[in-house]
Design an enzyme around this catalytic site. Structure first.
Site, PDB file in Angstrom:
ATOM      1  N   ASP A  18     -56.712 -24.954   3.689  1.00 57.24           N
ATOM      2  CA  ASP A  18     -55.601 -24.739   3.065  1.00 57.24           C
ATOM      3  C   ASP A  18     -55.419 -23.893   3.830  1.00 57.24           C
ATOM      4  OD1 ASP A  18     -55.793 -25.783   0.435  1.00 57.24           O
ATOM      5  OD2 ASP A  18     -57.523 -24.924   0.040  1.00 57.24           O
ATOM      6  N   CYS A  19     -56.248 -23.136   4.704  1.00 61.62           N
ATOM      7  CA  CYS A  19     -55.934 -22.638   6.060  1.00 61.62           C
ATOM      8  C   CYS A  19     -56.001 -23.114   7.749  1.00 61.62           C
ATOM      9  CB  CYS A  19     -56.649 -21.339   6.129  1.00 61.62           C
ATOM     10  SG  CYS A  19     -58.104 -21.188   6.338  1.00 61.62           S
ATOM     11  N   CYS A 382     -60.864 -10.983  10.839  1.00 61.67           N
ATOM     12  CA  CYS A 382     -60.932 -12.742  11.057  1.00 61.67           C
ATOM     13  C   CYS A 382     -59.423 -12.804  10.963  1.00 61.67           C
ATOM     14  CB  CYS A 382     -60.975 -12.909   9.217  1.00 61.67           C
ATOM     15  SG  CYS A 382     -62.884 -13.017   9.179  1.00 61.67           S
ATOM     16  N   CYS A 384     -57.665 -15.664   9.925  1.00 57.97           N
ATOM     17  CA  CYS A 384     -57.013 -16.605   9.358  1.00 57.97           C
ATOM     18  C   CYS A 384     -55.665 -15.976   9.049  1.00 57.97           C
ATOM     19  CB  CYS A 384     -57.281 -16.625   7.877  1.00 57.97           C
ATOM     20  SG  CYS A 384     -59.334 -17.385   7.514  1.00 57.97           S
ATOM     21  N   ASP A 426     -18.101 -33.959  18.146  1.00 53.65           N
ATOM     22  CA  ASP A 426     -18.189 -35.178  17.594  1.00 53.65           C
ATOM     23  C   ASP A 426     -16.953 -35.132  16.584  1.00 53.65           C
ATOM     24  OD1 ASP A 426     -16.787 -37.613  18.332  1.00 53.65           O
ATOM     25  OD2 ASP A 426     -18.502 -38.935  17.121  1.00 53.65           O
ATOM     26  N   THR A 428     -14.262 -38.443  15.197  1.00 51.54           N
ATOM     27  CA  THR A 428     -14.853 -39.953  14.465  1.00 51.54           C
ATOM     28  C   THR A 428     -16.114 -39.366  13.566  1.00 51.54           C
ATOM     29  OG1 THR A 428     -12.971 -40.611  15.131  1.00 51.54           O
ATOM     30  CG2 THR A 428     -13.995 -41.779  13.591  1.00 51.54           C
ATOM     31  N   ASP A 623     -22.653 -38.411  15.876  1.00 52.87           N
ATOM     32  CA  ASP A 623     -23.160 -40.110  15.169  1.00 52.87           C
ATOM     33  C   ASP A 623     -24.166 -40.818  14.731  1.00 52.87           C
ATOM     34  OD1 ASP A 623     -21.957 -41.616  16.454  1.00 52.87           O
ATOM     35  OD2 ASP A 623     -20.662 -41.936  16.023  1.00 52.87           O
ATOM     36  N   ASP A 709     -58.234  -9.018   4.724  1.00 51.35           N
ATOM     37  CA  ASP A 709     -58.005 -10.290   5.728  1.00 51.35           C
ATOM     38  C   ASP A 709     -57.847 -10.956   4.574  1.00 51.35           C
ATOM     39  OD1 ASP A 709     -58.535 -12.866   7.232  1.00 51.35           O
ATOM     40  OD2 ASP A 709     -60.498 -12.949   5.977  1.00 51.35           O
TER      41      ASP A 709
END
Length: 729
Positions: A18-19, A382, A384, A426, A428, A623, A709
């Site tokens: 998760d980090c 830290c 993080c 562009d 068209t 396109d 932290d």
């Protein structure tokens, strides 16, 4: 001896990652395994992509990840290369390109208290509460009670720290936490050590909850697709699983049903609510031969639809897949922060050691007091929050963009789009819809309704764009085309047929002039229409000029607004088109955009190159097909399309739903993301600086340090998640 083992590439979904420090540990550990040639970790997507030569098998990779304290919940085989096969080959699988195996992915939908982090945090909190009560009633055992409470949380943390150190990450957050906790016990701050461990676990848990929310924002798109579909076979309709639908199958979609697959309408007409996918609040009326997206909602009509993409390849699935791949691509800011953190963490350890040792040795300070301060600095330092500050914001932006059809292929692209100073469009299919529309119907010798009726009769059955425009106009005005006979196409001139007993001819003004001369008034009217960029067809009835129909590829409804938004944002706009100068100038005047016309693909590329040489940061919007050289030459290439393979795969970014204003929305999203990143970095470093000072002057201690932290990490993540809610429509 040549290694003949096949090279495998797999993507693993990892629970608990998760980090950014998690990503670093996993990346370092897997890189040290024999046979592993490449590792790409995406914290926002919760995935690890590994390329290995077969010597590092699945079991050993899973074991290595497990030793670090994480769990593999799913495996996706991206591709396998064999040394004796062509590089372009892929292994066969049930999904053609990917073969997915799920391994107990229950954690994805679990409430936080049922996750491993949640259970450990609750256990640590209960142990701390029990230790507090024991200390109150039996003071002599207080120190030992808090020591045991601390061990409940610290043992798993220390195990992960040791595994990370063995795998090549000695300065992990877990190692700093373990050193700080053990050091606090040694100097007699056992109660505070137990509290710090508990607060650390709370911080990790909050990180996990925030990360899960970010992942869910894009994964929730897949939930828009219904589980079942109504399959039509041999005149019978049966309900089957939507993910088993084959390309080419015919399905029925009832009013109010969600559409289960990408497809083309075979019969029926209905208002389609595309808001869940495109964010467009107004339903779009669609009929035969028009495309439908999986996940949108059928309004008021029964539709028969031919499936054009399997479940794994529908628009939503491809967007989710491409966003997850984009999240693996780091932005320049993120790469800088990563490099900075490699020196930052060892530097913090060195500073903490100096704070703990130098004052007692050189100035006679109390060892316990300065060691305590050193341990607090260790926790404050830290990295993080600092390391997650950029990827969290970028992941939220990529997800927010994807939910409204803005596909950006990575953080580098997202960062660059906000810096563009000129946008080259562009014409068209980009500024215009790419489909001519009837703009004027003029009656010279007969009524306008008859001019359109005769023209529709001659064009019935034709698929030419101009014919399609005439037939669409007749259908709009509920005019039925009469039958024709003796129909004959005259190459390069027009078409002739007998309608209601009369000889009718439909063709260009030049071809008509050979049959019947135009009056000066008629020529002036046609010239005026041509000056407006319109194509004119003349209807002749029995050699008499009956009337004229003018058609033009009209600008998209939001083109004027979209270009104004870009100009208001300080971005110059230019049209680069291969169309004739008169038509291009007419559209350019209508939209207020500079025009370069009659260009070949290499001319567009050359102009983009000159703009870059002059110091402009250039975006090219086209396109994705004939603009390919210019798209590649620009700083950012943006494909305008309706979810096609070309739009998704050719350029750096894609506007999936064909809105010119979405280019301005991309720029806005990029700029707000960079502001968010700067805020995150300021929070991460600012909180650390404040607590560093307050720790040195004895105002704060260990538990405020860990809050500095984990609190900063949570604040940074929550700030990044605001981008999910603030995407402008």
């Amino acid at each position: 001896m040549t290694d003949t083992a096949q090279t495998a590439k797999v993507r693993l979904r990892v629970e608990g990652m998760d980090c950014a420090s998690c990503a670093t540990k996993i990346e370092n550990a897997l890189h040290r395994m024999p046979g592993v040639s490449d590792v790409v970790v995406s914290v926002p997507a919760g995935t690890v992509t590994i390329t290995h030569g077969g010597r590092a098998g699945d079991d050993s990779i899973r074991e290595q990840i497990s030793d670090l304290g994480y769990r593999v919940t799913a495996r996706e085989e991206i591709g396998v290369k064999h040394p004796n096969h062509d590089q372009g080959e892929r292994t066969s699988s049930t999904q053609d390109e990917t073969d997915t195996h799920i391994h107990g992915n229950a954690a994805a939908g679990q409430p936080w208290w049922q996750t491993r982090k949640g259970i450990l945090t609750i256990a640590s909190g209960l142990a701390l509460a029990i230790a507090y009560l024991i200390g109150k009633f039996i003071p002599a055992t207080e120190r030992w009670a808090f020591l045991l409470a601390m061990m409940v949380g610290l043992i798993p943390i220390a195990r992960r720290a040791i595994s990370a150190a063995r795998a090549g990450t000695p300065f992990s957050i877990e190692m700093l936490m373990s050193v700080a906790a053990v050091g606090a016990v040694i100097i007699g701050a056992t109660e505070e050590a137990a509290t710090v461990v508990f607060l650390f676990l709370i911080g990790e848990l909050l990180e996990g909850v925030a990360a899960s929310r970010a992942r869910a924002s894009i994964q929730n798109l897949t939930k828009l697709v219904p589980k079942t579909a109504r399959l039509e076979e041999n005149g019978q309709v049966s309900e089957i699983q939507a993910d088993t639908l084959a390309v080419g199958a015919t399905i029925q979609i009832r009013p109010g049903d969600r559409i289960p697959a990408d497809g083309v309408i075979l019969s029926g007409e209905s208002a389609i609510d595309e808001a869940p996918v495109t964010g467009e609040s107004t339903p779009v009326r669609k009929g035969p031969d028009e495309n439908l997206f999986a996940g949108t909602v059928n309004g008021d009509g029964l539709l028969r639809v031919r499936v054009t993409a399997a479940a794994a390849d529908n628009t939503i699935a491809r967007v989710v897949r491409l966003v997850e791949e984009a999240q693996e691509s780091k932005a320049p800011t993120e790469r800088f922060i990563d490099r900075f953190s490699r020196f930052y963490t060892p530097g913090v350890v060195a500073v903490a050691a100096l704070v703990a040792v130098v004052p007692p040795l050189l100035f006679g300070g109390a060892w316990s007091a300065w060691i305590y301060k050193g341990l607090a600095i260790l926790l404050i330092g830290c990295p993080c929050a600092l390391v997650i500050s950029t990827p969290a914001a970028i992941a939220a932006s990529l997800s927010a963009g994807a939910r409204r059809g803005l596909l950006l292929k990575g953080g580098a692209v997202l960062e660059q789009i906000g810096k563009i100073t000129v946008a080259c469009f562009d014409k068209t299919g980009t500024l215009t819809a790419g489909k001519p529309q009837v703009t004027d119907i003029i009656g010279f010798a007969c009524r306008e309704v008859d001019v359109l009726r005769f023209a529709a009769a001659l064009e019935s059955g034709s698929s030419h764009p101009l014919a399609t425009a005439i037939l669409a106009k007749a259908n709009e005005q509920q005019i039925s085309a009469p039958p024709t006979s003796d129909s004959k196409a005259i190459g390069g001139k027009g078409i002739r047929a007998t309608v209601e007993g009369q000889q009718i001819f439909l063709g260009s003004p030049k071809a008509v002039a050979e049959l019947s001369p135009l009056t000066a008034e008629q020529e002036a009217k046609i010239a005026a229409l041509n000056d407006e960029g319109k194509t004119v067809s003349i209807v002749v009835v029995e050699n008499e000029i009956a009337g004229a129909i003018a058609m033009r590829d009209e600008p998209r409804p939001d083109a004027l607004k979209g270009l104004k938004l870009l100009r208001d944002g300080g971005i110059r706009t230019i049209m680069l088109t291969g169309d004739n100068r008169r038509t291009a100038n007419a559209v350019g005047k209508q939209l207020g955009i500079d025009v370069e016309a009659e260009l070949l693909p290499e001319d567009k590329q050359r102009i983009v190159g000159k703009l870059k040489e002059a110091g402009w940061s250039v975006a090219k919007i086209g396109d994705g097909i004939n603009d390919a050289p210019a798209l590649a030459a620009a700083d950012v290439g943006i494909a305008m399309g309706g979810g096609t393979d070309v739009a998704l795969e050719t350029a750096d970014a894609a506007v999936l739903h064909g809105r010119v204003s979405d280019v301005a929305a991309m720029v806005d999203l990029s700029r707000r993301t960079m502001v968010n990143i700067r805020q995150n970095i300021a929070v991460a470093l600012g909180l650390k600086a404040v607590f560093l000072v307050t720790t040195v002057i004895d105002l704060t201690g260990l538990w405020p340090a860990i809050l500095a932290d984990t609190g900063a990490t949570v604040l940074v993540t929550l700030n990044a998640l605001r981008l999910l809610q603030t995407a402008k429509n």
